[in-house]
Design a protein around this motif. Sequence first.
Motif, short mmCIF file in Angstrom:
data_model
loop_
_atom_site.label_atom_id
_atom_site.label_comp_id
_atom_site.label_asym_id
_atom_site.label_seq_id
_atom_site.Cartn_x
_atom_site.Cartn_y
_atom_site.Cartn_z
N MET A 66 -14.00 10.52 -17.86
CA MET A 66 -14.02 9.11 -17.52
C MET A 66 -15.36 8.43 -17.76
O MET A 66 -15.42 7.21 -17.88
N THR A 67 -16.46 9.18 -17.83
CA THR A 67 -17.77 8.54 -17.92
C THR A 67 -18.20 8.26 -19.36
O THR A 67 -18.96 7.32 -19.60
N GLY A 68 -17.73 9.07 -20.32
CA GLY A 68 -18.16 8.88 -21.70
C GLY A 68 -19.60 9.28 -21.94
O GLY A 68 -20.23 8.81 -22.90
N GLN A 69 -20.16 10.10 -21.07
CA GLN A 69 -21.55 10.49 -21.19
C GLN A 69 -21.63 11.98 -21.54
O GLN A 69 -20.67 12.72 -21.40
N GLY A 70 -22.81 12.38 -21.98
CA GLY A 70 -23.02 13.78 -22.27
C GLY A 70 -23.36 14.57 -21.02
O GLY A 70 -23.14 15.78 -20.96
N ARG A 71 -23.94 13.88 -20.01
CA ARG A 71 -24.30 14.54 -18.75
C ARG A 71 -23.63 13.82 -17.59
O ARG A 71 -23.21 12.67 -17.70
N PHE A 72 -23.54 14.51 -16.47
CA PHE A 72 -22.93 13.95 -15.25
C PHE A 72 -21.52 13.41 -15.53
O PHE A 72 -21.15 12.31 -15.11
N ARG A 73 -20.75 14.19 -16.24
CA ARG A 73 -19.40 13.76 -16.60
C ARG A 73 -18.42 14.01 -15.47
O ARG A 73 -18.57 14.92 -14.67
N MET A 74 -17.39 13.16 -15.42
CA MET A 74 -16.35 13.25 -14.39
C MET A 74 -14.99 13.25 -15.09
O MET A 74 -14.77 12.51 -16.05
N TRP A 75 -14.09 14.09 -14.58
CA TRP A 75 -12.74 14.18 -15.15
C TRP A 75 -11.71 13.75 -14.11
O TRP A 75 -11.93 13.87 -12.89
N ARG A 76 -10.61 13.28 -14.57
CA ARG A 76 -9.46 12.97 -13.73
C ARG A 76 -8.21 13.43 -14.44
O ARG A 76 -8.18 13.57 -15.68
N ILE A 77 -7.16 13.67 -13.69
CA ILE A 77 -5.91 14.11 -14.31
C ILE A 77 -5.31 12.95 -15.09
O ILE A 77 -5.45 11.79 -14.72
N ASP A 78 -4.65 13.26 -16.17
CA ASP A 78 -4.04 12.26 -17.04
C ASP A 78 -2.58 12.08 -16.63
O ASP A 78 -1.70 12.81 -17.04
N ILE A 79 -2.36 11.09 -15.75
CA ILE A 79 -1.01 10.82 -15.25
C ILE A 79 -0.28 9.93 -16.25
O ILE A 79 -0.76 8.87 -16.60
N ALA A 113 0.82 -1.21 0.00
CA ALA A 113 0.00 0.00 0.00
C ALA A 113 0.86 1.26 0.00
O ALA A 113 0.54 2.24 -0.69
N ILE A 114 1.95 1.25 0.76
CA ILE A 114 2.83 2.43 0.79
C ILE A 114 3.48 2.65 -0.56
O ILE A 114 3.58 3.79 -1.05
N LEU A 115 3.94 1.57 -1.21
CA LEU A 115 4.54 1.70 -2.54
C LEU A 115 3.53 2.23 -3.54
O LEU A 115 3.86 3.06 -4.41
N THR A 116 2.28 1.78 -3.45
CA THR A 116 1.22 2.28 -4.33
C THR A 116 1.00 3.77 -4.11
O THR A 116 0.86 4.55 -5.07
N ALA A 117 0.97 4.20 -2.85
CA ALA A 117 0.79 5.62 -2.54
C ALA A 117 1.96 6.45 -3.05
O ALA A 117 1.76 7.55 -3.60
N MET A 118 3.17 5.94 -2.92
CA MET A 118 4.35 6.69 -3.38
C MET A 118 4.34 6.83 -4.91
O MET A 118 4.65 7.90 -5.44
N ARG A 119 4.00 5.76 -5.61
CA ARG A 119 3.92 5.86 -7.08
C ARG A 119 2.84 6.84 -7.50
O ARG A 119 3.00 7.58 -8.48
N HIS A 120 1.73 6.85 -6.77
CA HIS A 120 0.66 7.80 -7.09
C HIS A 120 1.13 9.23 -6.89
O HIS A 120 0.84 10.11 -7.72
N LEU A 121 1.86 9.49 -5.82
CA LEU A 121 2.37 10.83 -5.59
C LEU A 121 3.41 11.22 -6.64
O LEU A 121 3.50 12.40 -7.01
N ASP A 122 4.19 10.25 -7.11
CA ASP A 122 5.13 10.54 -8.19
C ASP A 122 4.40 11.06 -9.42
O ASP A 122 4.80 12.06 -10.03
#
Length: 355
Positions: A342-355, A267-276
């Motif tokens: 991320m949703t692929g919809q016309g409404r209620f769309r959600m975005w995330r950063i592109d890492i 879990a710590i390694l996963t968190a560190m990679r995510h922060l990278d």
Amino acid sequence: MKPQASTFLDDFDDPLITIEGDEEAHEEDLWFLPGPLEEEPDDLPPGPRAEPPDTAVIDDWAKAEGALAARLARVAGRLGALDDRLLRGPNGWRHRLALIEAADLSWLAGDRVSSDRLALWISMRLSGAQDDPEALARIGWAVRRLTGGPGPKVDLAAFLDRRDPENIEDNAERFEDRAGGWLAVMTAASDLHPITRACMGYHLWSMAGLGQHGDQIEAAVTAARIAASDGSGAIFAPLAMGGAGGLRASGLPLERLDRWLDGMDSAILTAMRHLDGIQVWGVRAKSAMAQLSGRTPVALRKVLTEWPLTSAPMAEALTGASRAAVRRNLVRLEERGLIREMTGQGRFRMWRIDI
């Protein structure tokens, strides 16, 4: 006339029975006296044995800690590196990791709250018809406890938001007593490493009578705070980001601590990679957004860093910008390859950063 001699004995100290055989015969006639103790048959059932003290379990965990000392030191070192990184990084990193950890813990408990539903609930208290309000409340509590506030060692009842009712019966078992017993064992184990103590506390949770529906989440969040209690940057130690194998309850303390260290390490390694990835994205986004005017791009970049998923209404509420300004900047960021829908919809769309 000469008086006759008395036939009674004048010496009352002399025994009446002077012959050994007569003495034995006389004792045999005393049928009402109990026999010797060794001749009595032992027909009584065994009585209750004294219960071992609650703190007796600490010795088993201390032995497990000694056997796994090298691996414990390695995991503690990685947790220290995460603590230092979060101490030097923006506060949004802690919030983002807490949301991810809480969402993963919800799957462990069977609530299965997705990141987008959790983000909407935490930021705007929005929920759908298919959402379980109690599950959202439990995960919302987990996010609050993973992002700050006093730890469980100060007041466990306040940490859990659980109190005894005012009209509780006198003979009913009180939650404060159960919580006090668990805290007493944890205090007695103060010589153990915080990671070992957190593992022990997690596995003693149900035995202490603290369990209820959602108790896995409560126990895991409490343990995560205890494991990171010596740090100043990391408020909690990640437990579920790398999978929930370390939280499986089976086996002896040595086996449980072994799985706990494996799960925490992952879990710590996963968190560190995510922060990278977040750090690299932040540098790239700052450079690409330098030509955008106004305060909305900077505020939007902060929101995208803090939240794993972001919708336009969320960004509007969190930044205070107008809906038109938020939508316009989201389109610009998507065109520059900084975010993905991320949703692929016309409404209620959600975005995330592109890492």
